[in-house]
Design a protein around this motif. Structure first.
Motif, short mmCIF file in Angstrom:
data_model
loop_
_atom_site.label_atom_id
_atom_site.label_comp_id
_atom_site.label_asym_id
_atom_site.label_seq_id
_atom_site.Cartn_x
_atom_site.Cartn_y
_atom_site.Cartn_z
N MET A 1 0.83 -1.19 0.00
CA MET A 1 0.00 0.00 0.00
C MET A 1 0.87 1.25 0.00
O MET A 1 0.52 2.23 -0.63
CB MET A 1 -0.92 -0.05 1.23
N ASN A 2 1.97 1.19 0.70
CA ASN A 2 2.89 2.32 0.76
C ASN A 2 3.45 2.65 -0.62
O ASN A 2 3.62 3.82 -0.96
CB ASN A 2 4.02 2.01 1.75
N HIS A 3 3.74 1.60 -1.40
CA HIS A 3 4.28 1.80 -2.75
C HIS A 3 3.26 2.51 -3.65
O HIS A 3 3.61 3.42 -4.40
CB HIS A 3 4.69 0.45 -3.37
N ILE A 4 1.99 2.10 -3.58
CA ILE A 4 0.92 2.72 -4.38
C ILE A 4 0.78 4.20 -4.01
O ILE A 4 0.68 5.06 -4.88
CB ILE A 4 -0.41 1.96 -4.19
N LYS A 5 0.81 4.48 -2.70
CA LYS A 5 0.69 5.86 -2.24
C LYS A 5 1.86 6.70 -2.75
O LYS A 5 1.69 7.83 -3.20
CB LYS A 5 0.65 5.86 -0.70
N LYS A 6 3.05 6.10 -2.71
CA LYS A 6 4.26 6.79 -3.17
C LYS A 6 4.16 7.10 -4.67
O LYS A 6 4.49 8.20 -5.10
CB LYS A 6 5.49 5.93 -2.88
N VAL A 7 3.67 6.13 -5.45
CA VAL A 7 3.52 6.32 -6.90
C VAL A 7 2.50 7.42 -7.18
O VAL A 7 2.72 8.28 -8.02
CB VAL A 7 3.12 4.99 -7.59
N LEU A 8 1.36 7.38 -6.49
CA LEU A 8 0.31 8.37 -6.73
C LEU A 8 0.71 9.79 -6.32
O LEU A 8 0.20 10.76 -6.87
CB LEU A 8 -0.97 7.96 -6.01
N LEU A 9 1.61 9.89 -5.37
CA LEU A 9 2.06 11.21 -4.93
C LEU A 9 3.25 11.72 -5.74
O LEU A 9 3.64 12.87 -5.58
CB LEU A 9 2.40 11.17 -3.44
N ASP A 10 3.81 10.89 -6.59
CA ASP A 10 4.94 11.29 -7.42
C ASP A 10 4.50 12.41 -8.36
O ASP A 10 3.52 12.27 -9.09
CB ASP A 10 5.43 10.09 -8.25
N PRO A 11 5.19 13.56 -8.35
CA PRO A 11 4.78 14.70 -9.17
C PRO A 11 4.74 14.38 -10.67
O PRO A 11 3.87 14.89 -11.39
CB PRO A 11 5.84 15.77 -8.88
N GLU A 12 5.66 13.54 -11.14
CA GLU A 12 5.69 13.20 -12.56
C GLU A 12 4.46 12.38 -12.94
O GLU A 12 3.84 12.63 -13.98
CB GLU A 12 6.96 12.41 -12.89
N ILE A 13 4.08 11.42 -12.10
CA ILE A 13 2.88 10.60 -12.35
C ILE A 13 1.63 11.49 -12.30
O ILE A 13 0.76 11.40 -13.17
CB ILE A 13 2.77 9.45 -11.33
N ARG A 14 1.54 12.33 -11.30
CA ARG A 14 0.39 13.23 -11.18
C ARG A 14 0.28 14.16 -12.38
O ARG A 14 -0.81 14.42 -12.89
CB ARG A 14 0.47 14.02 -9.88
N SER A 15 1.41 14.63 -12.86
CA SER A 15 1.43 15.51 -14.03
C SER A 15 0.92 14.75 -15.26
O SER A 15 0.15 15.29 -16.06
CB SER A 15 2.84 16.02 -14.27
N TRP A 16 1.34 13.49 -15.41
CA TRP A 16 0.91 12.68 -16.54
C TRP A 16 -0.60 12.40 -16.48
O TRP A 16 -1.30 12.52 -17.47
CB TRP A 16 1.71 11.37 -16.57
N VAL A 17 -1.10 12.05 -15.29
CA VAL A 17 -2.52 11.74 -15.13
C VAL A 17 -3.39 12.98 -15.39
O VAL A 17 -4.52 12.87 -15.84
CB VAL A 17 -2.81 11.14 -13.73
N MET A 18 -2.85 14.14 -15.17
CA MET A 18 -3.61 15.38 -15.39
C MET A 18 -3.40 15.96 -16.79
O MET A 18 -3.82 17.07 -17.07
CB MET A 18 -3.22 16.43 -14.34
N SER A 19 -2.80 15.17 -17.70
CA SER A 19 -2.50 15.69 -19.03
C SER A 19 -3.38 15.07 -20.10
O SER A 19 -4.07 14.09 -19.88
CB SER A 19 -1.03 15.39 -19.38
N THR A 20 -3.32 15.65 -21.29
CA THR A 20 -4.06 15.10 -22.43
C THR A 20 -3.44 13.80 -22.91
O THR A 20 -4.11 13.03 -23.60
CB THR A 20 -4.11 16.10 -23.59
#
Length: 109
Positions: A1-20
């Motif tokens: 669970m800690n790994h998933i939280k870490k991935v979701l909080l990663d700025p690069e991943i968040r930036s990708w999920v919020m992109s076209t």
């Protein structure tokens, strides 16, 4: 669970999920999913013109997906699946309107 939280909080991943680059392909998946769903329905509802248009649309955007930087393989895969689905619907359309229809007409003569 800690790994998933870490991935979701990663700025690069968040930036990708919020992109076209993420939401474009997600929304595009509605086209092949609808086409695949329609394969269970009668072929008399298939629009030949729309099937051809969506095939060429996917061919064009499949090329775009690999030319844009960074490459969008999620979009590419969506269009590959859509070409397969549209081709299947196109074959069903041709069989229904031209091949099977001619067989039925020749039987009644």
């Amino acid at each position: 669970m800690n790994h998933i939280k870490k991935v979701l909080l990663d700025p690069e991943i968040r930036s990708w999920v919020m992109s076209t680059h993420f939401w474009g392909p997600i929304m595009n998946w509605m086209i092949p999913l609808a086409t695949i769903s329609d394969m269970q329905k009668s072929p008399d509802i298939i629009s030949g013109k729309m099937t051809v248009a969506l095939t060429f649309y996917s061919l064009a955007f499949m090329r775009f997906a690999v030319k844009v930087q960074p490459r969008n393989m999620m979009l590419f895969s969506c269009h590959v699946i859509n070409i397969g689905a549209q081709t299947t619907q196109g074959i069903r359309f041709i069989n229904f309107h031209y091949i099977n229809n001619n067989k039925n007409n020749n039987m009644h003569k």
